[in-house]
Design an enzyme around this catalytic site. Structure first.
Site, short mmCIF file in Angstrom:
data_model
loop_
_atom_site.label_atom_id
_atom_site.label_comp_id
_atom_site.label_asym_id
_atom_site.label_seq_id
_atom_site.Cartn_x
_atom_site.Cartn_y
_atom_site.Cartn_z
N LYS A 1 65.57 29.33 54.46
CA LYS A 1 64.48 29.65 55.41
C LYS A 1 63.13 29.49 54.72
CE LYS A 1 63.21 34.04 56.05
NZ LYS A 1 61.78 34.36 55.86
N ASN A 2 63.00 30.07 53.53
CA ASN A 2 61.68 30.11 52.88
C ASN A 2 61.28 28.78 52.26
OD1 ASN A 2 61.49 32.67 53.78
ND2 ASN A 2 61.84 33.65 51.80
N CYS B 1 52.98 43.46 58.48
CA CYS B 1 54.33 43.46 59.08
C CYS B 1 55.00 44.74 58.59
CB CYS B 1 55.11 42.22 58.70
SG CYS B 1 55.72 42.29 57.02
N ARG C 1 50.38 42.68 53.77
CA ARG C 1 50.51 41.22 53.66
C ARG C 1 49.15 40.48 53.79
NH1 ARG C 1 55.94 39.98 54.95
NH2 ARG C 1 55.65 38.03 53.81
N LEU D 1 44.27 35.60 48.80
CA LEU D 1 44.48 34.60 47.75
C LEU D 1 44.58 33.19 48.34
CD1 LEU D 1 46.98 36.35 45.30
CD2 LEU D 1 44.49 36.40 45.33
N ASP E 1 63.48 39.95 47.82
CA ASP E 1 64.27 39.67 49.03
C ASP E 1 65.74 40.03 48.87
OD1 ASP E 1 62.46 36.66 50.03
OD2 ASP E 1 61.98 38.79 50.11
N ARG F 1 66.25 35.82 62.25
CA ARG F 1 65.13 35.10 61.62
C ARG F 1 65.58 34.44 60.31
NH1 ARG F 1 59.64 38.36 61.56
NH2 ARG F 1 59.08 36.28 60.85
#
Ligand code: EPZ
Length: 427
Positions: free
Chosen positions: A22-23, A123, A128, A132, A313, A405
């Site tokens: 996903k990432n 979130c 978040r 940067l 994660d 997700r």
């Protein structure tokens, strides 16, 4: 809303195909904005966030076609083409549902000279911020204005200029935006204290396939020679190291053995060493890795940190596994300020966990008991599934849209290795 129903206590054994990451997918998709030629992405996971990102790109004028998506196949082939950019605005109603939308900022400014992107907001796991990301674009000459909840970025006349971007601390997303902006900038860009997550390397390798010149892959210093334009390419999304690590925890917590087909050990060093320290056996199998339980679960002391250290994660999933360890574990979450929302839900199942600021003390118990629990964020929801797989009795996990997700066809993959798990719709 759907819920997942699990009747626990089954030992899982067999093969689980690991999907595209996903990432990685969420940073490869916006690369299509960097060229007017087709970008074809293979092994794209079938996930809600990937679909949302595709819809956002469509709104910006990118055409997307999906090929060969047979119902029983994992992963899809998507061809994206931004022949021209119809809009440079990423609206709030999309960005608020998927924070990764901020990753269109760099490529839009690089390609068109401007972008208007809604601030993603916080979130469940933290505020978040994206400061940067903005500082990185300013280092390349962009003018940044924030008004009415939107970031308006504008390149200088002649386009972005190469420069030095020095991050005060590691940010995956900001490194990705910086990289995608720098590849079309005039001149040389150096990114210092760059994130080294495998998904960054996947992005860099895709950009190189598109004609970008990037040195320093897998290090914390990336040097980019900007190009006047990039061309199309075909690129396969890397295997999802977090999905693989999540299912590896399922093998350990159920006392089973799972072959994670497609998993890449070289992207999972601290996950696999953590599993071995917890008493798991990690072995090579053709095209993947086998993780199997070997007696009881040993307690651990783990701190999350940027790659190659233990990934944030995976914190919730390891915590679920350690609730049944033969001793007391200490988990320290150093990346996000509110990533323990799975704790009260695990406690409802009989886990003994005490949160003290950024640290969580997990005292192993003999068993977990099934209960109705609520998912709050993506990885927390996976930790509840893991606990349900090991618990005595029935567990119902609500709000499984969080799971959708990040985990492609989770029930199907777990049913195939012996889990008693199904999805029920609340109508
Ligand atoms: C990426 O998020 C991942 N998401 C996250 O995965 C992952 O947890 C995170 O990297 C860390 O590995 C995607 O790739 C889509 P960061 P990102 O910028 O880029 C602070 C999942 O479960 N920060 O590395 O947003 C930030 O608040 C998700 O798959 C700033 O202060 O993470 C955090 O405390 C969750 N300012 C820390 O840095 C900024 O401009 C690291 O965030 C950016 C970040």
């Amino acid at each position: 809303m759907d819920r997942i129903i699990i009747r626990g206590g089954k030992r899982l054994e067999g093969r689980i195909p690991i999907s595209g990451a996903k990432n990685a997918a969420l940073t490869l998709l916006p690369c299509a904005l960097l060229t007017d030629e087709p970008l074809t992405l293979r092994n794209l996971p079938r996930l809600a966030d990937v679909d949302s990102f595709g819809h956002l790109l469509n709104q910006l004028g990118v055409s997307t076609t999906v090929e060969g998506a047979k119902p029983d196949e994992f992963g899809r082939v998507m061809t994206l083409r931004a022949s021209n950019i119809a809009s440079t605005t990423a609206p709030y109603d999309i960005v608020r549902k998927m924070r990764a939308s901020i990753l269109v900022l760099g490529p839009l400014v690089a390609r068109t000279g401007e972008a208007t992107v809604s601030l993603p907001g916080g979130c469940a796991i933290g505020t978040r911020p994206v400061d940067l990301h903005l500082r990185a674009l300013e280092a390349l000459g962009a003018e940044i204005e924030i008004a009415a909840g939107y970031v308006k970025a504008k390149a200088p006349p002649g386009g972005l200029r190469g420069g030095t971007i020095s991050f005060p601390f590691v940010s995956v997303g900001a490194t990705e935006n910086a990289l995608m902006a720098a590849v079309l900038a005039n001149g040389t860009t150096v990114i210092e204290n760059a994130a080294r997550e495998p998904e960054i390397t996947d992005l860099a390798e895709c950009l190189i396939a598109m004609g970008a010149q990037i040195d320093g892959l897998r290090t914390d210093t990336l040097t980019i020679e900007g190009q006047p334009r990039l061309h199309g390419a075909t690129y396969a999304v890397m295997a999802d190291r977090i999905e693989a690590g999540s299912y590896a925890c399922a093998a350990i917590i159920t006392g089973g053995s799972l072959d994670l087909i497609g998993a890449r050990k070289d992207t999972m060093p601290s996950i696999l060493s953590g599993l071995a320290d917890a008493g798991g056996i990690v072995e090579d199998v053709p095209n993947g890795v086998r993780v199997r339980a070997d007696g009881g679960i040993r307690p651990l002391s783990i701190s999350t940190a940027p790659y190659p250290a233990f990934p944030t994660d995976m914190q919730a999933q390891f915590m679920a596994m350690l609730t049944l360890a033969e001793g007391t574990s200490l988990l320290t979450e150093t990346i996000f300020e509110n990533r323990y929302m799975h704790v009260p839900e695990l406690a409802r199942m009989g886990a003994d966990i005490e949160v003290r600021g950024r640290a969580a003390v997990v005292r192993g118990v003999d068993k977990l008991l099934g209960a109705p629990v609520m998912a709050t964020d993506l990885r927390a929801s996976m930790s509840l599934v893991l606990a349900g797989l090991a618990a005595e009795g029935e567990t119902q996990v609500g709000r499984v849209y969080h799971l959708d997700r990040g985990y492609e066809r989770l029930e199907e993959k777990l049913q195939a290795v012996g889990a008693d798990i199904e999805r029920a719709s609340d109508g």
